[in-house]
Write an enzyme that holds these catalytic residues in place. Structure first.
Site, PDB file in Angstrom:
ATOM      1  N   LYS A  50       0.825  -1.205   0.000  1.00 49.90           N
ATOM      2  CA  LYS A  50       0.000   0.000   0.000  1.00 49.90           C
ATOM      3  C   LYS A  50       0.867   1.267   0.000  1.00 49.90           C
ATOM      4  O   LYS A  50       1.925   1.291   0.626  1.00 49.90           O
ATOM      5  CB  LYS A  50      -0.907  -0.020   1.236  1.00 49.90           C
ATOM      6  N   LYS A  55       7.625   1.044   1.888  1.00 47.17           N
ATOM      7  CA  LYS A  55       8.334   0.164   0.951  1.00 47.17           C
ATOM      8  C   LYS A  55       9.755   0.640   0.696  1.00 47.17           C
ATOM      9  O   LYS A  55      10.674  -0.173   0.609  1.00 47.17           O
ATOM     10  CB  LYS A  55       7.570   0.078  -0.375  1.00 47.17           C
ATOM     11  N   LYS A  81       8.104   9.836  -8.097  1.00 47.39           N
ATOM     12  CA  LYS A  81       8.668  10.801  -7.143  1.00 47.39           C
ATOM     13  C   LYS A  81      10.121  10.490  -6.791  1.00 47.39           C
ATOM     14  O   LYS A  81      10.755  11.240  -6.046  1.00 47.39           O
ATOM     15  CB  LYS A  81       7.808  10.898  -5.879  1.00 47.39           C
TER      16      LYS A  81
END
Length: 308
Positions: A50, A55, A81
């Site tokens: 999610k 992560k 990003k």
């Protein structure tokens, strides 16, 4: 100042003779990567979960752990990003798309140091980036990144490749790393939203596993002192908890300091987390049997986790 091309990436891809999208799992039409572009002998892991679940923190510290085991590691950030590797390099890196735009999408003009950067303890770092918002496909970016790495022989001496992929799987493009991975790892917290996203990722891995070698490698509980909700889900689906990391302030501060956890202060809490990352890296390196990808129905997840 770098200029941005106005040509959509998908049009560039078609104009250069790239293969057309093909069937990739039931009901799926996704980006077709060149079958000749293989990563090679390295063990390849794709990290999903999610959005905002941690992560990049997990990927970077896992890369650092592998490097402490003496492995030659390459981490590839797959998020527009481009912040996957900044704790390894102490800076925001230019992306592969930035580098390609700078040479008008003539990859033969690129040098290695235009898109590969050294990081903590020798970890090689690449930020694939993504197409401009609303245009193109993330799968093209992943394919171009792997192709460039192959052309420059950067994968020949690599032991471990880690793909850090944005958010949960919402399109075939950002599922593209699964076409290269041996094992997919899912980062989740001990809450409904994270587990719901995990279930979607299990579905995506099941679709990819029909045509590619990727299999589920396990679940990483992040920011979680308890795992009771995760355990309910894994016991139902046949998954397995691979590692557990608590919600420590030291982990939050490591991001602010642009540092891996292996560079933080020597405290019992930090040492315990370092040891867990080293244990996870050792287990992944040894290998394990693939886990079944058996997703649940949405309604069943609500019922399982106690929602009316």
């Amino acid at each position: 100042m770098m200029t941005t091309t106005s040509i959509p990436i998908t049009d560039l891809r078609r104009s250069r003779g790239a293969p057309a999208p093909h069937e990739d799992g039931e009901g799926s039409v996704q980006v077709a990567l060149d079958p000749a572009v293989r990563i090679g002998t390295a063990k390849v892991f794709a990290i999903y979960g999610k959005g905002g679940i941690g992560k990049s923190t997990t990927s970077s510290n896992l890369s650092a752990a592998f490097s402490h085991l003496g492995k030659r590691v390459l981490q590839i950030g797959c998020d527009p990003k481009h912040d996957s590797t900044f704790t390894l390099t102490k800076k925001m890196l230019p992306t592969v798309i930035d580098a390609l735009e700078a040479v008008d999408f003539h990859p033969e003009e690129l040098r290695v140091d235009d898109f590969v950067f050294p990081g903590y303890n020798g970890v090689m770092c690449v930020e694939a980036g993504g197409p401009p918002a609303g245009t193109g496909c993330g799968g093209y970016v992943v394919g171009q990144t792997v192709k460039l790495l192959k052309e420059h022989h950067l994968l020949d001496d690599t032991d471990v490749v880690i793909f850090d992929v944005l958010g949960d799987v919402v399109c075939g493009g950002f599922a593209a790393p699964l076409q290269h991975a041996d094992r997919a790892l899912i980062v989740t917290a001990n809450d409904f939203d994270s587990i719901f996203a995990m279930n979607r990722i299990v579905q995506a891995i099941g679709a990819k596993a029909k045509n590619y070698g990727v299999r589920l490698g396990g679940v990483i509980a992040n920011r979680s002192m308890a795992t009771d909700q995760i355990d309910r889900y894994t016991s139902r689906t046949g998954l397995r908890l691979a590692a557990q990391f608590p919600d420590l302030d030291a982990i939050r501060r490591s991001r602010l300091k642009k540092a891996t956890l292996f560079e933080m202060e020597d405290s019992p809490e930090v040492k315990a987390v370092q040891d867990e990352y080293l244990r996870l890296a050792e287990a992944l390196w040894r290998g394990s049997d693939p886990l079944p990808a058996v997703p649940m129905k949405d309604r069943d997840i609500f019922d399982l986790l106690g929602y009316d």
